[in-house]
Design a protein around this motif. Structure first.
Motif, PDB file in Angstrom:
ATOM      1  N   ARG A  18       7.689 -74.427 -14.233  1.00 15.76           N
ATOM      2  CA  ARG A  18       8.070 -73.095 -13.754  1.00 15.76           C
ATOM      3  C   ARG A  18       7.876 -73.025 -12.248  1.00 15.76           C
ATOM      4  O   ARG A  18       6.930 -73.580 -11.705  1.00 15.76           O
ATOM      5  CB  ARG A  18       7.231 -72.040 -14.450  1.00 15.76           C
ATOM      6  N   GLU A  19       8.786 -72.316 -11.581  1.00 13.04           N
ATOM      7  CA  GLU A  19       8.694 -72.151 -10.135  1.00 13.04           C
ATOM      8  C   GLU A  19       7.458 -71.334  -9.780  1.00 13.04           C
ATOM      9  O   GLU A  19       7.093 -70.409 -10.498  1.00 13.04           O
ATOM     10  CB  GLU A  19       9.944 -71.441  -9.606  1.00 13.04           C
ATOM     11  N   ALA A  20       6.809 -71.694  -8.660  1.00 12.67           N
ATOM     12  CA  ALA A  20       5.647 -70.953  -8.164  1.00 12.67           C
ATOM     13  C   ALA A  20       5.858 -70.650  -6.686  1.00 12.67           C
ATOM     14  O   ALA A  20       6.385 -71.480  -5.944  1.00 12.67           O
ATOM     15  CB  ALA A  20       4.380 -71.780  -8.369  1.00 12.67           C
ATOM     16  N   ALA A  21       5.446 -69.469  -6.272  1.00 18.23           N
ATOM     17  CA  ALA A  21       5.607 -69.071  -4.866  1.00 18.23           C
ATOM     18  C   ALA A  21       4.791 -69.996  -3.973  1.00 18.23           C
ATOM     19  O   ALA A  21       3.644 -70.339  -4.274  1.00 18.23           O
ATOM     20  CB  ALA A  21       5.156 -67.636  -4.696  1.00 18.23           C
ATOM     21  N   GLY A  22       5.400 -70.420  -2.878  1.00 15.25           N
ATOM     22  CA  GLY A  22       4.687 -71.241  -1.900  1.00 15.25           C
ATOM     23  C   GLY A  22       4.381 -72.653  -2.356  1.00 15.25           C
ATOM     24  O   GLY A  22       3.522 -73.315  -1.786  1.00 15.25           O
ATOM     25  N   GLN A  23       5.058 -73.147  -3.368  1.00 11.73           N
ATOM     26  CA  GLN A  23       4.762 -74.492  -3.858  1.00 11.73           C
ATOM     27  C   GLN A  23       5.238 -75.555  -2.884  1.00 11.73           C
ATOM     28  O   GLN A  23       6.175 -75.358  -2.129  1.00 11.73           O
ATOM     29  CB  GLN A  23       5.350 -74.713  -5.246  1.00 11.73           C
ATOM     30  N   THR A  24       4.562 -76.672  -2.903  1.00 12.07           N
ATOM     31  CA  THR A  24       4.882 -77.811  -2.058  1.00 12.07           C
ATOM     32  C   THR A  24       5.923 -78.676  -2.753  1.00 12.07           C
ATOM     33  O   THR A  24       6.028 -78.681  -3.973  1.00 12.07           O
ATOM     34  CB  THR A  24       3.596 -78.644  -1.820  1.00 12.07           C
ATOM     35  N   ASP A  25       6.677 -79.439  -1.978  1.00 10.01           N
ATOM     36  CA  ASP A  25       7.673 -80.347  -2.537  1.00 10.01           C
ATOM     37  C   ASP A  25       6.992 -81.280  -3.549  1.00 10.01           C
ATOM     38  O   ASP A  25       6.058 -82.002  -3.204  1.00 10.01           O
ATOM     39  CB  ASP A  25       8.312 -81.165  -1.403  1.00 10.01           C
ATOM     40  N   PRO A  26       7.428 -81.256  -4.812  1.00 11.28           N
ATOM     41  CA  PRO A  26       6.759 -82.069  -5.825  1.00 11.28           C
ATOM     42  C   PRO A  26       6.838 -83.575  -5.551  1.00 11.28           C
ATOM     43  O   PRO A  26       5.933 -84.317  -5.909  1.00 11.28           O
ATOM     44  CB  PRO A  26       7.463 -81.700  -7.124  1.00 11.28           C
ATOM     45  N   PHE A  27       7.897 -84.024  -4.896  1.00  8.06           N
ATOM     46  CA  PHE A  27       8.025 -85.460  -4.642  1.00  8.06           C
ATOM     47  C   PHE A  27       7.050 -85.912  -3.552  1.00  8.06           C
ATOM     48  O   PHE A  27       6.508 -87.014  -3.632  1.00  8.06           O
ATOM     49  CB  PHE A  27       9.466 -85.826  -4.321  1.00  8.06           C
ATOM     50  N   SER A  28       6.776 -85.065  -2.587  1.00  7.75           N
ATOM     51  CA  SER A  28       5.765 -85.428  -1.594  1.00  7.75           C
ATOM     52  C   SER A  28       4.383 -85.410  -2.241  1.00  7.75           C
ATOM     53  O   SER A  28       3.535 -86.241  -1.923  1.00  7.75           O
ATOM     54  CB  SER A  28       5.816 -84.511  -0.365  1.00  7.75           C
ATOM     55  N   GLN A  29       4.171 -84.491  -3.191  1.00  5.70           N
ATOM     56  CA  GLN A  29       2.898 -84.483  -3.919  1.00  5.70           C
ATOM     57  C   GLN A  29       2.754 -85.756  -4.755  1.00  5.70           C
ATOM     58  O   GLN A  29       1.676 -86.361  -4.797  1.00  5.70           O
ATOM     59  CB  GLN A  29       2.806 -83.256  -4.823  1.00  5.70           C
ATOM     60  N   LEU A  30       3.816 -86.155  -5.427  1.00  2.00           N
ATOM     61  CA  LEU A  30       3.768 -87.389  -6.215  1.00  2.00           C
ATOM     62  C   LEU A  30       3.569 -88.603  -5.313  1.00  2.00           C
ATOM     63  O   LEU A  30       2.830 -89.533  -5.669  1.00  2.00           O
ATOM     64  CB  LEU A  30       5.034 -87.530  -7.061  1.00  2.00           C
ATOM     65  N   ASP A  31       4.204 -88.599  -4.142  1.00  2.00           N
ATOM     66  CA  ASP A  31       3.980 -89.690  -3.176  1.00  2.00           C
ATOM     67  C   ASP A  31       2.495 -89.808  -2.833  1.00  2.00           C
ATOM     68  O   ASP A  31       1.942 -90.908  -2.801  1.00  2.00           O
ATOM     69  CB  ASP A  31       4.774 -89.455  -1.885  1.00  2.00           C
ATOM     70  N   LYS A  70      13.874 -94.215  -8.268  1.00  2.00           N
ATOM     71  CA  LYS A  70      14.348 -95.565  -7.947  1.00  2.00           C
ATOM     72  C   LYS A  70      13.601 -96.148  -6.755  1.00  2.00           C
ATOM     73  O   LYS A  70      13.309 -97.341  -6.730  1.00  2.00           O
ATOM     74  CB  LYS A  70      15.853 -95.545  -7.678  1.00  2.00           C
ATOM     75  N   GLN A  71      13.265 -95.318  -5.778  1.00  4.54           N
ATOM     76  CA  GLN A  71      12.533 -95.786  -4.600  1.00  4.54           C
ATOM     77  C   GLN A  71      11.081 -96.115  -4.916  1.00  4.54           C
ATOM     78  O   GLN A  71      10.453 -96.883  -4.191  1.00  4.54           O
ATOM     79  CB  GLN A  71      12.571 -94.732  -3.488  1.00  4.54           C
ATOM     80  N   ASN A  72      10.536 -95.530  -5.977  1.00  8.75           N
ATOM     81  CA  ASN A  72       9.117 -95.662  -6.288  1.00  8.75           C
ATOM     82  C   ASN A  72       8.853 -96.288  -7.655  1.00  8.75           C
ATOM     83  O   ASN A  72       7.755 -96.179  -8.181  1.00  8.75           O
ATOM     84  CB  ASN A  72       8.451 -94.282  -6.220  1.00  8.75           C
ATOM     85  N   LYS A  73       9.850 -96.954  -8.208  1.00 11.59           N
ATOM     86  CA  LYS A  73       9.773 -97.451  -9.583  1.00 11.59           C
ATOM     87  C   LYS A  73       8.527 -98.300  -9.856  1.00 11.59           C
ATOM     88  O   LYS A  73       7.816 -98.080 -10.836  1.00 11.59           O
ATOM     89  CB  LYS A  73      11.032 -98.243  -9.915  1.00 11.59           C
ATOM     90  N   ALA A  74       8.232 -99.253  -8.998  1.00  3.67           N
ATOM     91  CA  ALA A  74       7.086-100.149  -9.237  1.00  3.67           C
ATOM     92  C   ALA A  74       5.771 -99.374  -9.224  1.00  3.67           C
ATOM     93  O   ALA A  74       4.915 -99.573 -10.102  1.00  3.67           O
ATOM     94  CB  ALA A  74       7.056-101.259  -8.197  1.00  3.67           C
ATOM     95  N   ALA A  75       5.599 -98.481  -8.260  1.00  6.30           N
ATOM     96  CA  ALA A  75       4.356 -97.703  -8.179  1.00  6.30           C
ATOM     97  C   ALA A  75       4.233 -96.745  -9.359  1.00  6.30           C
ATOM     98  O   ALA A  75       3.139 -96.568  -9.916  1.00  6.30           O
ATOM     99  CB  ALA A  75       4.300 -96.940  -6.862  1.00  6.30           C
ATOM    100  N   ILE A  76       5.329 -96.138  -9.754  1.00  8.58           N
ATOM    101  CA  ILE A  76       5.310 -95.227 -10.899  1.00  8.58           C
ATOM    102  C   ILE A  76       4.830 -95.970 -12.141  1.00  8.58           C
ATOM    103  O   ILE A  76       3.943 -95.515 -12.855  1.00  8.58           O
ATOM    104  CB  ILE A  76       6.712 -94.617 -11.136  1.00  8.58           C
ATOM    105  N   ARG A  77       5.422 -97.115 -12.391  1.00  6.14           N
ATOM    106  CA  ARG A  77       5.069 -97.878 -13.597  1.00  6.14           C
ATOM    107  C   ARG A  77       3.645 -98.414 -13.544  1.00  6.14           C
ATOM    108  O   ARG A  77       3.001 -98.578 -14.574  1.00  6.14           O
ATOM    109  CB  ARG A  77       6.063 -99.009 -13.809  1.00  6.14           C
ATOM    110  N   ARG A  78       3.156 -98.650 -12.344  1.00  4.49           N
ATOM    111  CA  ARG A  78       1.795 -99.175 -12.220  1.00  4.49           C
ATOM    112  C   ARG A  78       0.736 -98.083 -12.345  1.00  4.49           C
ATOM    113  O   ARG A  78      -0.288 -98.280 -12.997  1.00  4.49           O
ATOM    114  CB  ARG A  78       1.626 -99.880 -10.879  1.00  4.49           C
ATOM    115  N   TRP A  79       0.947 -96.916 -11.723  1.00  6.24           N
ATOM    116  CA  TRP A  79      -0.122 -95.934 -11.603  1.00  6.24           C
ATOM    117  C   TRP A  79      -0.032 -94.758 -12.567  1.00  6.24           C
ATOM    118  O   TRP A  79      -1.053 -94.172 -12.914  1.00  6.24           O
ATOM    119  CB  TRP A  79      -0.210 -95.428 -10.164  1.00  6.24           C
TER     120      TRP A  79
END
Length: 136
Positions: free
Chosen positions: A16-29, A68-77
């Motif tokens: 669900r959307e939240a006010a003032g949320q940060t970009d989720p992909f930068s958070q995942l990075d 696709k840019q983070n496939k190896a790290a995603i699968r590892r961590w």
């Protein structure tokens, strides 16, 4: 999507959307840069999100490119995604979507019936029983 890493290695994900949320992909990075295993947990079961519109399609494309840019790290961590699905209908939706999810993201999509069961599952997936000072 909103990501709450305050209980790392248990990471809450809310669709669900939240006010003032940060970009989720930068958070995942940032989470992947820790180079430590973690588990994503959500109470938002598949099928509960709104029907795809142009914004949703753009988000899906962004997610695909990021994955696709983070496939190896995603699968590892990222050890798994867990959906808290308290009833059999929600559990069936998770199971129906789990194989597609795993093929796309590279880690399993699991379900359990309660927050307590999710915390126990996180502990098993990460190889320890205690997640944080509240014993989650």
């Amino acid at each position: 999507m909103n990501i709450d890493p305050h209980q790392f290695p248990l990471v809450w994900m809310h669709y669900r959307e939240a006010a003032g949320q940060t970009d989720p992909f930068s958070q995942l990075d940032q989470l992947l840069q820790r180079q430590q295993p973690f588990v994503l947990v959500t109470a938002d079961a598949p099928g509960e999100q709104a029907q795809p519109d142009d914004n949703a399609k753009a988000s899906l494309k962004q997610a695909s490119l990021w994955m696709k840019q983070n496939k190896a790290a995603i699968r590892r961590w990222i050890k798994a995604g867990i959906v808290i699905a308290p009833d059999s209908a929600a559990q069936a939706r998770v199971e129906a979507f789990a194989d597609t999810y795993r093929k796309f993201w590279g880690y399993p999509l699991l379900h359990c019936a309660s927050k307590e069961a999710a915390m126990a599952m996180v502990g098993r997936l990460l190889g320890h029983g205690r997640i944080n000072s509240q014993n989650w």
